[in-house]
Write an enzyme that holds these catalytic residues in place. Structure first.
Site: not given
Ligand SMILES: [Zn+2]
Length: 313
Positions: A8-9, A58, A264
């Protein structure tokens, strides 16, 4: 509630904060931990009034009367479900269940679910960077960290101590929209480049809060405008580069590249985001509308862009 992002961003957390405020704020709520792992924390908060909710990057905070706060970080696997009372029998590993006047809320699989005192909340905020979705954000404070770091701007956007709430999709997409090479060191980012990048990130994330999905393409690059099939990807909506390696750039037709950076996945268009000392943001190049795929263009040529971005004046 459907979630589409891999992690979730920030927009997801802000949506949850708003949802929980709507369902439970100003109510005396009961908390329990059907799974048992949050039993002590639930006992501490149960029977108190949920004063307000808040998202910071977040991190989700439920502030209770008596000054205690429930801190939740969903991490990779956390998720909420909610519904109208009566609540069903708990299924699976329900870490926390909240019950209010008319609704229930279940939390499963979070990275963090803990009770914080005010000093601990203050320390959490202090270690987080600026959240584009918060009206109290100070973009220049984030820029001060960026401008003195030699790390790539891609890594800096993902650093929650610099920009809180920005995740992989927004980082990749905002850099594409800015025409910035993801490898550009923070020290090479001018303040005049940072402000539009921040503004764009904020606008994209606000749209994500409103719609619950991440769409980043300008009006000229939607499936309808380009007469192409919609993107099918469980990780989100219409985007320029994220999870599109080897596919043609929607702006120039070049093949989208992928590479690891700091563990990433980084995606970029080698033509629209050339590594150069002073890239110009896409927003300033509006006006050119010729389809780019037809002509081979030099790396220094400006890719055409159109659509939602504000026109330069
Ligand atoms: Zn391109």
């Amino acid at each position: 509630m459907a979630t589409v992002a891999p992690v979730p961003e920030g927009h997801t957390i802000h949506r949850l904060a708003a949802r929980h405020r709507e369902l439970f704020a100003a109510q005396i709520v009961e908390l329990e931990s059907p799974q048992g792992r949050f039993a002590a924390g639930a006992a501490l908060l149960s029977g108190r009034t949920l004063a307000d909710t808040e998202a910071y990057g977040k991190h989700l905070l439920h502030h209770f009367g008596g000054e205690l706060s429930l801190h939740i970080h969903l991490g990779l696997y956390g998720r909420f479900t909610d519904g109208e009372s009566p609540a069903p029998a708990p299924v699976g590993q329900v870490r926390m269940r909240m019950t209010g006047d008319r609704h229930w809320l279940d939390l499963r699989g979070p990275t963090a679910c803990e009770v914080l005192e005010p000093g601990q909340v203050a320390r959490l905020r202090a270690r987080l960077g600026q959240d584009p979705l918060r009206d109290d954000a100070k973009p220049l404070s984030a820029y001060a960290k960026i401008a003195r770091s030699a790390k790539p701007i891609f890594s800096l956007l993902l650093d929650q101590g610099v920009v809180a709430g920005c995740g992989l999709i927004y980082a990749n997409e905002a850099l594409f929209r800015a025409g910035l090479a993801p490898t550009t060191p923070g020290t090479a980012i001018g303040a005049e480049q940072w402000q539009p990048l921040w503004d764009d990130l904020r606008a994209l994330m606000k749209e994500g809060v409103a719609t619950g999905r991440i769409d980043t393409v300008h009006a000229a690059h939607t499936p309808e405008a380009m007469r192409r099939a919609p993107r099918v990807d469980r990780h989100g909506g219409e985007v320029y580069v994220y999870r599109r390696p080897g596919q043609p750039c929607l702006v120039c037709g070049a093949s989208i590249e992928r590479g690891p950076m700091a563990g990433r996945n980084l995606y970029w268009c080698p033509t629209c985001q050339p590594a150069r000392p002073t890239p110009r943001p896409m927003q300033r190049r509006l006006g050119a509308t010729k389809p780019a795929a037809k002509t081979a263009r030099r790396a220094s040529a400006a890719p055409p862009a159109a659509g939602r971005a504000q026109s330069s004046s």
